[in-house]
Scaffold this motif. Sequence first.
Motif, PDB file in Angstrom:
ATOM      1  N   LEU A   1      15.357  -7.815  -6.532  1.00 37.26           N
ATOM      2  CA  LEU A   1      14.552  -6.635  -6.879  1.00 37.26           C
ATOM      3  C   LEU A   1      13.081  -6.868  -6.589  1.00 37.26           C
ATOM      4  CD1 LEU A   1      16.192  -5.607 -10.288  1.00 37.26           C
ATOM      5  CD2 LEU A   1      16.285  -4.316  -8.139  1.00 37.26           C
ATOM      6  N   LEU A   2      12.594  -8.059  -6.947  1.00 37.14           N
ATOM      7  CA  LEU A   2      11.185  -8.368  -6.701  1.00 37.14           C
ATOM      8  C   LEU A   2      10.886  -8.421  -5.208  1.00 37.14           C
ATOM      9  CD1 LEU A   2      10.599 -11.053  -9.464  1.00 37.14           C
ATOM     10  CD2 LEU A   2       9.568  -8.772  -9.353  1.00 37.14           C
TER      11      LEU A   2
ATOM     12  N   VAL B   1      13.264   1.536  -5.600  1.00 37.81           N
ATOM     13  CA  VAL B   1      13.695   0.245  -6.149  1.00 37.81           C
ATOM     14  C   VAL B   1      13.680   0.306  -7.668  1.00 37.81           C
ATOM     15  CG1 VAL B   1      13.256  -2.234  -6.241  1.00 37.81           C
ATOM     16  CG2 VAL B   1      12.796  -0.961  -4.128  1.00 37.81           C
ATOM     17  N   PHE B   2      12.623   0.917  -8.198  1.00 37.56           N
ATOM     18  CA  PHE B   2      12.469   1.009  -9.648  1.00 37.56           C
ATOM     19  C   PHE B   2      12.322   2.469 -10.065  1.00 37.56           C
ATOM     20  CE2 PHE B   2      10.573  -3.059  -8.313  1.00 37.56           C
ATOM     21  CZ  PHE B   2      11.394  -3.935  -9.009  1.00 37.56           C
ATOM     22  N   ASP B   3      12.849   2.779 -11.222  1.00 39.52           N
ATOM     23  CA  ASP B   3      12.779   4.133 -11.780  1.00 39.52           C
ATOM     24  C   ASP B   3      12.048   4.035 -13.116  1.00 39.52           C
ATOM     25  OD1 ASP B   3      13.103   6.596 -12.923  1.00 39.52           O
ATOM     26  OD2 ASP B   3      15.253   6.754 -12.523  1.00 39.52           O
ATOM     27  N   ARG B   4      10.783   4.447 -13.152  1.00 37.56           N
ATOM     28  CA  ARG B   4       9.970   4.272 -14.367  1.00 37.56           C
ATOM     29  C   ARG B   4      10.458   5.149 -15.516  1.00 37.56           C
ATOM     30  NH1 ARG B   4       3.904   3.097 -12.031  1.00 37.56           N
ATOM     31  NH2 ARG B   4       4.573   2.309 -10.015  1.00 37.56           N
TER      32      ARG B   4
ATOM     33  N   ARG C   1      14.413  -8.658 -18.569  1.00 39.07           N
ATOM     34  CA  ARG C   1      15.320  -7.627 -19.060  1.00 39.07           C
ATOM     35  C   ARG C   1      14.809  -6.241 -18.722  1.00 39.07           C
ATOM     36  NH1 ARG C   1      16.929  -6.270 -25.374  1.00 39.07           N
ATOM     37  NH2 ARG C   1      18.216  -4.450 -24.891  1.00 39.07           N
ATOM     38  N   LEU C   2      13.514  -6.015 -18.935  1.00 40.80           N
ATOM     39  CA  LEU C   2      12.975  -4.685 -18.659  1.00 40.80           C
ATOM     40  C   LEU C   2      12.992  -4.404 -17.164  1.00 40.80           C
ATOM     41  CD1 LEU C   2      11.921  -2.222 -20.084  1.00 40.80           C
ATOM     42  CD2 LEU C   2       9.611  -3.151 -19.938  1.00 40.80           C
ATOM     43  N   LEU C   3      12.832  -5.451 -16.356  1.00 43.26           N
ATOM     44  CA  LEU C   3      12.881  -5.284 -14.904  1.00 43.26           C
ATOM     45  C   LEU C   3      14.255  -4.775 -14.473  1.00 43.26           C
ATOM     46  CD1 LEU C   3      11.099  -5.917 -12.321  1.00 43.26           C
ATOM     47  CD2 LEU C   3      12.462  -8.000 -12.121  1.00 43.26           C
ATOM     48  N   THR C   4      15.297  -5.370 -15.006  1.00 43.18           N
ATOM     49  CA  THR C   4      16.650  -4.938 -14.639  1.00 43.18           C
ATOM     50  C   THR C   4      16.959  -3.544 -15.187  1.00 43.18           C
ATOM     51  OG1 THR C   4      17.558  -6.128 -16.549  1.00 43.18           O
ATOM     52  CG2 THR C   4      17.515  -7.288 -14.451  1.00 43.18           C
ATOM     53  N   GLU C   5      16.413  -3.218 -16.351  1.00 44.23           N
ATOM     54  CA  GLU C   5      16.595  -1.872 -16.892  1.00 44.23           C
ATOM     55  C   GLU C   5      15.861  -0.830 -16.050  1.00 44.23           C
ATOM     56  OE1 GLU C   5      18.482  -0.796 -19.241  1.00 44.23           O
ATOM     57  OE2 GLU C   5      19.187  -2.697 -20.086  1.00 44.23           O
ATOM     58  N   THR C   6      14.755  -1.249 -15.442  1.00 47.00           N
ATOM     59  CA  THR C   6      13.927  -0.342 -14.653  1.00 47.00           C
ATOM     60  C   THR C   6      14.513  -0.093 -13.276  1.00 47.00           C
ATOM     61  OG1 THR C   6      11.954  -1.108 -15.830  1.00 47.00           O
ATOM     62  CG2 THR C   6      11.582  -0.009 -13.743  1.00 47.00           C
TER      63      THR C   6
END
Length: 498
Positions: free
Chosen positions: A154-155, A170-173, A201-206
């Motif tokens: 992801l990064l 990639v990310f959904d805020r 954890r928050l990265l994977t949730e995002t």
Amino acid sequence: MNQWEPAPLADVEGIALAIVDLLGTLFNDYGPQREDGRRVDFVFGASMLRADTGIPEIGETIRAAYLSFDDRPRAQWHVEADLDAITALARTLLDSRERPDTQIVGPALLEVLVRDETGHTALLAPQGTATVHEVPTPKGTCRVTVGPPSAALLLRLGLRRTGVERLKGVFDRERTLAHLVEQERRKKLGEGSVARISARRLLTETAEPRLRSIRLDGPPGLSHAELEQVATAFRVRLAYESDIVLVPVLDVDRLDGSSQPRLIRQIPLRAQEFVEAIGQGTATGHTGDRLLVTPTVRAGQEIREELSQRYLRAMAASDPFAAFMGYYQVLEYSMEEEWFQALRRRVESVGGVLERPADGIRKAAKLAADALGERTEDLSFREIRGLTAVLDRHLDIRALAADLDRYLSGAADHFATSTVPFARVPHLDFGRAGDAAGRAVLTELAAERIYQVRCAITHSKESGDSYSPYTDELALGREVPLVRIAAEHLLFPPDERL
């Protein structure tokens, strides 16, 4: 680092700093604190609350607007990132830099971003869940996991994409906000409460839930090439048994799939019009709301109708293979006729006459050979000769070069200097287009390049050049503008071209 450009993966320290910057953007805290030299502490939304614009009135307006949002978290969330973990992730990204930006590698490890191209409704695993398989290899069992991408992947996706909205996709805020609000509801947290959550954890949730990867954890000693073979064997078996098609994503800026380059001609041609409308405060209109050249209906429209439909189908193609072949079919339509007309002109140039044979147009080769005193096999129809005749009749090399330069940055240089990994193709130096002799040579070279690419992507022979689906998708996409513009020159006479 320019946040619109991909982060360079040059060294561990630089990558680690880029990771911290990316997390700051995601968690809306551009000035995180370091604690004990071991952690980075992001306060979610801190930059909005600080609103340090240098103009107090504007800053207060931003802060008040943020506090008025109904869907914002009420607690003060501290998002903690372990510095050792960031360094380890940075090292992984550094070790993976020779791979495509959609892949991660490690010792006996390969993770590949994939796209689900299953063209039918299937009973699939719920988003966010992972499925684990075991595949035997000569060196031991390889674990294959299909599921959400790892934090490292992801990064890398976030760091290597380009553009203003490079993190989007990639990310959904909204998922970030929803997760924090849900945690507050479950833990009964309110305004002024303090809570903590790990950045991983928050990265994977995002992460966008539709993103999927295949991760292969092999036994010691399994090379990355061998892991790729395991991945292919797994994907083929999955397709055979389930009609589920997972394909590697290779272009980090096109996560939904590589497509043909777009030539939106109206944008540069109407730029001044749009700028003036903005300056005057009037409606700018939009591309396609009017035509710059009125279409005309000509004699022989039934032929033009068929070619037009093929052209539109090529334009609508979502993958480079279908696009290239669609445009090529436009050129292919009149190859025999253009070959015959070229032979007729040669015979007439020496005072002869070449009649159209009643028993097949290709029989004209023997008649032309007799008139010209040449061998029949040197004049007989070949697809490359037909394609060259089509381009010689319709392709304007100078207009081709101008289109490439105007609409596709770097495309002219690509055709002048770049090779194609799946075919041996000539270079097209458009600097030679200044005189008739140079343009004639370039026309022949353009025909040769198009023909060699066409042969490679349509034939799969062990002994010759061949196109590898998905692996060579990006390279093929770069070849599409040449065959597209050639087809357009056939369809649109000079007075109708932009």
